[in-house]
Design a protein around this motif. Structure first.
Motif: not given
Length: 145
Positions: A11-12, A41-42, A46-49, A55-57
């Protein structure tokens, strides 16, 4: 997330990048796995981000633009395919169509409305049966009364 150092470090990494860089990867039609591989990255990070409200839209719009690119690619593949490569071209086209349907269903998904079949003959027979029942009730002798 103190017990998840990999996710925290991933995430960082995502926070250190500009949002436009990541969005551009989605716009290019890259899969989540490919983006994770390129960024090192895992997938969960990326899913959390991507699920973050800010970021979603942006990701949804990027995927919609990528669907347009994929649709244009299907035309190019079809136009450039040689007859001996038709099976390969068909698979490539169908794959892009499938992805475009998921990323921008309002435009590329097949509209599936309710299936309605009306049989005029069946309606007429039902009406005749109804008329016969009503007539039979009207002509029955009065038992009581």
């Amino acid at each position: 997330m103190a017990g998840q150092p990999k996710k925290v470090s991933d995430l960082a990494v995502l926070d250190s990048l500009q949002v436009e860089e990541i969005v551009a990867m989605f716009e290019a039609g890259k899969s989540t796995a490919r983006i994770c591989e390129q960024l090192g990255i895992g997938r969960r990070a990326l899913e959390i981000w991507c699920d973050m409200p800010e970021n979603e839209h942006k990701i949804a719009r990027a995927r919609a633009r990528a669907a347009d690119v994929l649709a244009c690619q299907t035309l190019e593949i079809a136009d450039q395919a040689a007859p001996e490569e038709s099976n390969l071209a068909r698979v490539r086209i169908q794959t892009r169509q499938w992805v475009a349907e998921r990323w921008k269903p309002s435009v590329y998904a097949q509209q599936r409305g309710p299936a309605v079949n009306i049989s005029i003959g069946g309606l007429r027979l039902d009406a005749l049966r109804h008329v016969e029942v009503v007539q039979d009730v009207d002509t029955m002798p009065q038992v009581c009364g």
